[in-house]
Design an enzyme around this catalytic site. Structure first.
Site: not given
Length: 505
Positions: A285, A359
């Site tokens: 990120k 996920r």
């Protein structure tokens, strides 16, 4: 915070501060058309002495009637209270327990900032809100408002409300029961916020597991915390693929609530994403704002805290709570874009972006919950930035593979006073995550990102009725509000608890 119910006449109660709700009786539609129309303000209490004490201010024309507008009167005439705090609840026609919950939080934050440690609030009447519902909303809102995140400031001021008195009419036992249940829910919401608020060096997967075990011991839950060997033994390849890049060991947290007399089915599975810090892994990120990524375990914190509330409220339904806790770090051991991982269910996953890690841990958590006997599934996760693009910071994104389970959740979040919005899971979206080399990819491109993530999870829920809550935009308050501090919100806790209780009613 100690809460008591009083049937006393408000004007006769001796207290540091008495809080009354101001409602605008004007029609909101007419007010929208006529911007110059004056508000028609009235106190939501039938106590004539309290109305008289506030009459001059309400008639002065100085007040706008906008939500959370507050005015503090000292030595109010005709009252035994030392102060009278008036807080606006906005238009009377729109006033509900949702607004009342926030008004109570605003009252707490207004008064504790002035060093006041105890106060009384008049449950608004007439307002259309049943007395027990009003009491519950006040308690929950007050507890949320009493929380501040500045744990580590050396100059932290000890500002909190110690005692809350609620003035209400009705069956005192019923009101006290409502207050007691709301105290459990509010304390549990703050417990979730406490977990999320901790920095990642003080809330590793191991520490999160320890906090869950301590809580479980206190409230009578079964709780087991497993490490890397168990994760590998269970062939949780998706979960392990995220954990392998960190020096901090992962934790598989399994909590069970099995009350005597509960039917064999349903068994509710609550699954939470517990990424205690998310760098994005190899797909790292940007540095700007990365410090907030300690909140990436908010879904896991919600489910741990929900299990606490469930154990104390004692609904007659079996519940399993599962949190897959890990860090997502870049290292020589970390998974890479292009890798293929085999999930616990046997499905193969092509890793396109290592920052789509939530996920992956949920995939194995959902499958494991089914293996343990869950007949219905709910997961909560700070899963996608895309849900913030879709819904902003106001609504939780809801996905469901079954209309009946969605209706249960919708009813629960309306009762809990939380805003959620259902997004689609049409079959066309499955094409977005189809892989050329494996069964599915862990991302589906730029468009419909929150839906693509939910479609990925649907592959692991399969035919089991399932709800996915994407709380990425709502688990953290970006700004301080009148009713709540900037920082972790504890969102979805109340709705999940109400959802579970709905199966026992």
């Amino acid at each position: 915070m100690k809460t008591t119910i009083s049937l006393s006449t408000p004007s006769q109660l001796e207290t540091e501060a008495l809080v009354a709700v101001v409602l605008n009786q004007a029609d909101p539609a007419q007010a929208e058309k006529n911007k110059d129309a004056k508000p028609q303000l009235k106190l939501a209490t039938e106590d004539a002495s309290v109305q008289s004490a506030a009459a001059d201010l309400l008639a002065s024309g100085e007040l706008t009637g906008k939500p959370f507008e507050s005015n503090l009167l000292h030595k109010p005439a005709g009252l035994k209270a030392k102060r009278l705090l008036l807080i606006s609840g906005g238009p009377a026609k729109k006033f509900s327990s949702y607004e009342l919950r926030r008004v109570a939080g605003a009252a707490v934050r207004t008064l504790k900032g002035r060093g006041i440690r105890s106060f009384a609030i008049i449950a608004p009447a007439p307002s259309g809100i049943p007395a027990d519902e009003a009491v519950g909303a006040i308690v929950e809102g007050a507890l949320v408002g009493n929380f501040d995140p500045d744990y580590y400031r050396s100059d932290r001021k000890d500002q909190k409300i110690d005692t809350l008195t609620i003035l209400a009419g009705g069956d005192q036992k019923a009101l006290e029961r409502a207050a007691s249940e709301a105290q459990i829910v509010g304390d549990s919401q703050n417990f979730a916020r406490d977990l999320v608020n901790e920095p990642s060096n003080r809330m590793t997967p191991t520490i999160l597991g320890e906090r869950a075990q301590k809580m479980a011991q206190e409230v009578g839950l079964k709780c087991e915390v497993y490490g890397a060997e168990k994760i590998k033994e269970l062939k949780m390849g998706a979960f392990w693929s995220v954990a392998q890049g960190s020096d901090e060991p992962p934790a598989l947290i399994v909590m069970k609530y099995e009350p005597a007399g509960a039917p064999e089915k349903p068994v509710l599975g609550l699954v939470g994403k517990g990424v205690t810090f998310d760098t994005g892994g190899i797909s790292i990120k940007p540095a700007d704002g990365m410090e907030k990524m300690k909140y990436d375990m908010a879904g896991g914190a919600t489910m741990i805290a929900a299990m606490r509330a469930i154990a104390l409220l004692k609904p007659k339904v079996k519940v399993i709570g599962i949190v897959c806790a890990t860090e997502n770090m870049p290292s020589g051991k970390a998974q890479k874009p292009g890798d293929v991982q085999i999930a616990m269910s046997g499905k193969s996953i092509e890793i396109i972006n290592t920052d789509a890690e939530g996920r992956l841990v949920l995939a194995d958590g959902l499958h494991y919950a089914k293996q343990l006997g869950a007949t219905h599934l709910v997961d909560a996760a700070t899963l996608t930035g895309a849900v913030v693009v879709a819904l902003g910071y106001a609504n939780v994104g809801v996905f469901a593979n079954d209309d009946a389970i969605y209706e249960r959740l919708h009813k629960a979040n309306e009762e809990a006073g939380e805003k959620m919005w259902r997004l689609p899971l049409d079959d066309e979206y499955k094409e977005q995550i189809r892989s050329n080399i494996a069964d599915i990819m862990n991302t589906g491109g730029r468009w419909g990102g929150a839906i693509n993530a939910a479609m990925f999870l649907k592959e692991f829920a399969e035919d089991t009725p399932w709800i996915h809550l994407d709380i990425a935009g709502t688990a953290w308050m970006e700004d301080q509000k009148p009713w709540i501090a900037k920082g972790p919100s504890g969102v979805a806790l109340r709705s999940v608890v109400e959802f579970v209780r709905g199966f026992a009613s």
